[in-house]
Write an enzyme that holds these catalytic residues in place. Structure first.
Site, PDB file in Angstrom:
ATOM      1  N   THR A 107       0.860  -1.185   0.000  1.00 23.17           N
ATOM      2  CA  THR A 107       0.000   0.000   0.000  1.00 23.17           C
ATOM      3  C   THR A 107       0.893   1.230   0.000  1.00 23.17           C
ATOM      4  O   THR A 107       1.594   1.487   0.980  1.00 23.17           O
ATOM      5  CB  THR A 107      -0.904   0.013   1.256  1.00 23.17           C
ATOM      6  OG1 THR A 107      -1.678  -1.176   1.275  1.00 23.17           O
ATOM      7  CG2 THR A 107      -1.829   1.224   1.252  1.00 23.17           C
ATOM      8  N   LYS A 182      -7.520   1.168  -2.956  1.00 24.76           N
ATOM      9  CA  LYS A 182      -7.153   0.785  -1.580  1.00 24.76           C
ATOM     10  C   LYS A 182      -7.313   1.989  -0.644  1.00 24.76           C
ATOM     11  O   LYS A 182      -7.737   1.851   0.511  1.00 24.76           O
ATOM     12  CB  LYS A 182      -5.715   0.276  -1.569  1.00 24.76           C
ATOM     13  CG  LYS A 182      -5.097   0.099  -0.203  1.00 24.76           C
ATOM     14  CD  LYS A 182      -5.548  -1.148   0.538  1.00 24.76           C
ATOM     15  CE  LYS A 182      -4.964  -1.159   1.956  1.00 24.76           C
ATOM     16  NZ  LYS A 182      -4.974  -2.427   2.608  1.00 24.76           N
ATOM     17  N   LYS A 250       0.138   5.168   8.365  1.00 22.91           N
ATOM     18  CA  LYS A 250       0.829   5.252   7.058  1.00 22.91           C
ATOM     19  C   LYS A 250      -0.226   5.336   5.949  1.00 22.91           C
ATOM     20  O   LYS A 250      -0.141   6.168   5.046  1.00 22.91           O
ATOM     21  CB  LYS A 250       1.707   4.014   6.838  1.00 22.91           C
ATOM     22  CG  LYS A 250       2.304   3.950   5.424  1.00 22.91           C
ATOM     23  CD  LYS A 250       2.900   2.585   5.086  1.00 22.91           C
ATOM     24  CE  LYS A 250       1.887   1.524   4.870  1.00 22.91           C
ATOM     25  NZ  LYS A 250       1.728   0.951   3.550  1.00 22.91           N
TER      26      LYS A 250
HETATM   27  P1  NAP Z   1       5.899  -6.335   7.199  1.00 21.70           P
HETATM   28  O1  NAP Z   1       5.492  -7.512   7.995  1.00 21.70           O
HETATM   29  O2  NAP Z   1       6.599  -5.205   7.901  1.00 21.70           O
HETATM   30  O3  NAP Z   1       6.833  -6.882   6.009  1.00 21.70           O
HETATM   31  C1  NAP Z   1       7.471  -6.001   5.136  1.00 21.70           C
HETATM   32  C2  NAP Z   1       8.365  -6.804   4.202  1.00 21.70           C
HETATM   33  O4  NAP Z   1       9.004  -5.904   3.312  1.00 21.70           O
HETATM   34  C3  NAP Z   1       9.481  -7.562   4.901  1.00 21.70           C
HETATM   35  O5  NAP Z   1       9.714  -8.760   4.212  1.00 21.70           O
HETATM   36  C4  NAP Z   1      10.673  -6.606   4.767  1.00 21.70           C
HETATM   37  O6  NAP Z   1      11.933  -7.275   4.811  1.00 21.70           O
HETATM   38  C5  NAP Z   1      10.415  -6.059   3.390  1.00 21.70           C
HETATM   39  N1  NAP Z   1      10.999  -4.716   3.209  1.00 21.70           N
HETATM   40  C6  NAP Z   1      10.616  -3.574   3.810  1.00 21.70           C
HETATM   41  N2  NAP Z   1      11.356  -2.552   3.381  1.00 21.70           N
HETATM   42  C7  NAP Z   1      12.217  -3.043   2.477  1.00 21.70           C
HETATM   43  C8  NAP Z   1      13.229  -2.468   1.677  1.00 21.70           C
HETATM   44  N3  NAP Z   1      13.515  -1.152   1.724  1.00 21.70           N
HETATM   45  N4  NAP Z   1      13.918  -3.282   0.849  1.00 21.70           N
HETATM   46  C9  NAP Z   1      13.643  -4.597   0.796  1.00 21.70           C
HETATM   47  N5  NAP Z   1      12.684  -5.193   1.539  1.00 21.70           N
HETATM   48  C10 NAP Z   1      11.993  -4.427   2.354  1.00 21.70           C
HETATM   49  O7  NAP Z   1       4.669  -5.655   6.454  1.00 21.70           O
HETATM   50  P2  NAP Z   1       3.288  -6.347   6.014  1.00 21.70           P
HETATM   51  O8  NAP Z   1       2.330  -6.273   7.148  1.00 21.70           O
HETATM   52  O9  NAP Z   1       3.563  -7.655   5.361  1.00 21.70           O
HETATM   53  O10 NAP Z   1       2.768  -5.262   4.942  1.00 21.70           O
HETATM   54  C11 NAP Z   1       3.284  -5.226   3.635  1.00 21.70           C
HETATM   55  C12 NAP Z   1       2.426  -4.255   2.816  1.00 21.70           C
HETATM   56  O11 NAP Z   1       1.084  -4.745   2.761  1.00 21.70           O
HETATM   57  C13 NAP Z   1       2.368  -2.844   3.389  1.00 21.70           C
HETATM   58  O12 NAP Z   1       2.356  -1.887   2.369  1.00 21.70           O
HETATM   59  C14 NAP Z   1       1.039  -2.856   4.157  1.00 21.70           C
HETATM   60  O13 NAP Z   1       0.479  -1.549   4.262  1.00 21.70           O
HETATM   61  C15 NAP Z   1       0.206  -3.747   3.259  1.00 21.70           C
HETATM   62  N6  NAP Z   1      -0.918  -4.415   3.962  1.00 21.70           N
HETATM   63  C16 NAP Z   1      -0.728  -4.973   5.194  1.00 21.70           C
HETATM   64  C17 NAP Z   1      -1.812  -5.579   5.834  1.00 21.70           C
HETATM   65  C18 NAP Z   1      -1.657  -6.212   7.197  1.00 21.70           C
HETATM   66  O14 NAP Z   1      -2.695  -6.519   7.834  1.00 21.70           O
HETATM   67  N7  NAP Z   1      -0.441  -6.465   7.696  1.00 21.70           N
HETATM   68  C19 NAP Z   1      -3.063  -5.633   5.215  1.00 21.70           C
HETATM   69  C20 NAP Z   1      -3.216  -5.098   3.925  1.00 21.70           C
HETATM   70  C21 NAP Z   1      -2.124  -4.479   3.329  1.00 21.70           C
HETATM   71  P3  NAP Z   1      12.547  -7.805   6.213  1.00 21.70           P
HETATM   72  O15 NAP Z   1      11.946  -9.148   6.453  1.00 21.70           O
HETATM   73  O16 NAP Z   1      14.008  -7.867   5.955  1.00 21.70           O
HETATM   74  O17 NAP Z   1      12.177  -6.792   7.261  1.00 21.70           O
END
Ligand code: NAP
Length: 301
Positions: A107, A182, A250
């Protein structure tokens, strides 16, 4: 015969969402190349899935993943991370070929999605913005809803990959339209969160039996996902994160910027953004958004 074996998939970003999404791709038989900033997660995933329906190959960079994949999916945190993963050193753009489809499920700001799409287009590579709704549960269960922006032909190529991870795949327009879809989702989620928090704080202050009231409300016109799921957590005083305040913040920052760009005031979303800021100021940004209830309680007698 595995019908998906001929389409090679790649995945970058094995976090809360990405891990379940990648697992579903492997379970559906897509040969899968995976990468993650913290490489141990990619190596562990490949070893967990060894012997499954598809080969899972951990690789050290998005560029290497793109060399092996027809459709590359990413799910990272925010716009700068998407730019780094796709356009930075070792990024997808270095390995992608004309005809590769890149699908970003993070997102982010719609303007960043459009910029990344334009850079890929210079190389003949299609980029779809395809943020999701459904949370970690939807990611694990393969029931996500995808809001898609980009070219229809690219979506048709990527569709089998998205179908392995979700139930609804909706093309909303050109690049950036998925992120705007979204953003709309988050405007509504924020509004219903505030409505449920306010209602539950009022009922508690008025001394009503909250369990019985919740059951009554969910059977009537006030019902919503927020009332059922977040209302339940409020009754249980369970403020652990399913969706953390800092993540909603965010998303609301993206929403409010896009609202300004489109000349539309969103007073409800802006209010929720400020109220959640008050919780962040108390060091509670890691809690679930349902903790908004406690702020209304603090404002009450
Ligand atoms: P998360 O658990 O924090 O995972 C983020 C992932 O991205 C991790 O694998 C991280 O690597 C990687 N990453 C972050 N910054 C990076 C960079 N600069 N270079 C390379 N890799 C990077 O986040 P998430 O909850 O999965 O969310 C991911 C996305 O989906 C976000 O945009 C969020 O808004 C969206 N989303 C989340 C949810 C939810 O309920 N969680 C629902 C809908 C949408 P590392 O493992 O090394 O940290």
């Amino acid at each position: 015969m595995n019908a998906n074996a001929s389409l090679r998939a790649g995945f970058a970003g094995l976090g809360t969402m990405g891990l379940g999404m990648a697992r579903n791709l492997a379970a559906r038989g897509f040969p899968l190349a995976v990468t993650n900033r913290t490489m141990e997660k990619a190596i562990r995933l490949a070893s967990d899935l060894a012997g499954g329906p598809a080969a899972v190959t951990p690789l050290p960079s998005p560029a290497r993943v793109a060399e092996l994949a027809d459709v590359v999916v990413s799910c990272v945190s925010d716009g700068p991370d998407v730019e780094e993963v796709h356009l930075g050193p070792g990024g997808t753009i270095e390995g992608a070929r004309p005809g590769t489809v890149v699908v970003d499920c993070s997102t982010i700001d719609p303007a960043v999605a459009r910029h990344v799409a334009a850079r890929f287009a210079e190389k003949g590579v299609a980029f779809l913005d395809a943020p999701v709704s459904g949370g970690q549960k939807g990611a694990n269960e393969g029931t996500l809803s995808f809001f898609v922006g980009g070219e229809a032909a690219a979506l048709e190529k990527a569709r089998p990959v998205l179908e392995a991870m979700g139930k609804r795949i909706t093309l909303l327009g050109p690049s950036g339209a998925g992120q705007l879809g979204k953003a709309t989702n988050q405007v509504i989620v924020a509004g219903t969160l505030a409505a449920v928090s306010e209602g539950m704080a009022f009922a508690k202050a008025a001394g009503l039996p909250l369990e019985a009231l919740h059951a009554a409300l969910t059977g009537g016109a006030a019902n919503s996902w927020a009332l059922e799921v977040l209302g339940r957590k409020m009754l249980d005083r369970d403020f652990r994160p399913a969706f953390a305040i800092k993540h909603q913040q965010k998303d609301l920052a993206i929403v409010l910027k896009a609202a300004r760009a489109n000349g539309v005031p969103l007073p409800g979303a802006a209010l929720v953004h400020q109220l959640l800021s008050a919780l962040e100021a108390k060091g509670r940004g890691e809690e679930g958004t349902q903790a908004l209830l406690t702020l209304y309680e603090e404002l009450s007698r």
